[in-house]
Write an enzyme that holds these catalytic residues in place. Sequence first.
Site: not given
Length: 344
Positions: A149-151, A153-154
């Site tokens: 997911g995006c969160y 990954t970062a």
Amino acid sequence: MVKVGIVGGTGYTGVELLRLLAQHPQAEVVVITSRSEAGMPVAEMYPNLRGHYDGLAFSVPDVKTLGACDVVFFATPHGVAHALAGELLAAGTKVIDLSADFRLQDPVEWAKWYGQPHGAPQLLQDAVYGLPEVNREQIKNARLIAVPGCYPTATQLGFLPLLEAGIADNTRLIADCKSGVSGAGRGLSIGSLYSEANESFKAYAVKGHRHLPEITQGLRRAAGGDIGLTFVPHLVPMIRGIHSTLYATVADRSVDLQALFEKRYADEPFVDVMPAGSHPETRSVRGANVCRIAVHRPQGGDLVVVLSVIDNLVKGASGQAVQNMNILFGLDERAGLSHAGMMP
């Protein structure tokens, strides 16, 4: 040429896959599905793709047609890949899933966060978590890839160097994260309406966000044991982008944090560790498959602050999916992903 199928082509991650693959030198999209838009030409729905997919139209999902592809991307809500992935894998087709269906290894935990039983627990043993900076070797031989997911990954890329080095207090990690409204998807919701989201800034899901167990799962692996994480997501009035401000206590003040991060990501084509004292901006990664990171130790204290930015639709979704495809098929990992961020 890798023959590509896409299930769920009408959402933001679906059209982003189309945009990226249109410029890929070794991949061709031959099937794209949408039950609601079957028969509509892709270029009619997305005029920005005119001249790239003029002969391609949306179709109803068909396992036989999709099974003739080398790889099928699922850009769908959770639960859809559960129903189709097994048949495609049996046909010898690789599956890259952008949804959350195979990210968590514990089906009970998945059911807790997604409100329904896991539809294909027998496939979890085949699922490889598609964070290339951690699992590149496993991705090379995978049948089924779960795109992070995006969160997650970062956040994971920001914390990894500290946890892998064993220098942080793993019990008191904080992830203070902001996302643009495209992270909520293309479906209608009151909270993402212009008049609701513009000129406003809010936290949400403080009690618990679905990405929390995914982040925790990855950080536990990096730390080699239990971790304590407080994760607070926020919605900000921009379209694309994730900005994660991460906090960890590192008591050893002799550690050269800049050198640690630079060494960890020296060979990673899509992680950019900025010079000491930098403050990465989301606009610098807009449209690019890049995670840009800076590490700080304010006032020389024991609290370390890591700033991590990505485009939620690229490195946080479709770009990372293409990166996984490149690794899976032995292609240049950068193929189709060399776009610089769009500024202003």
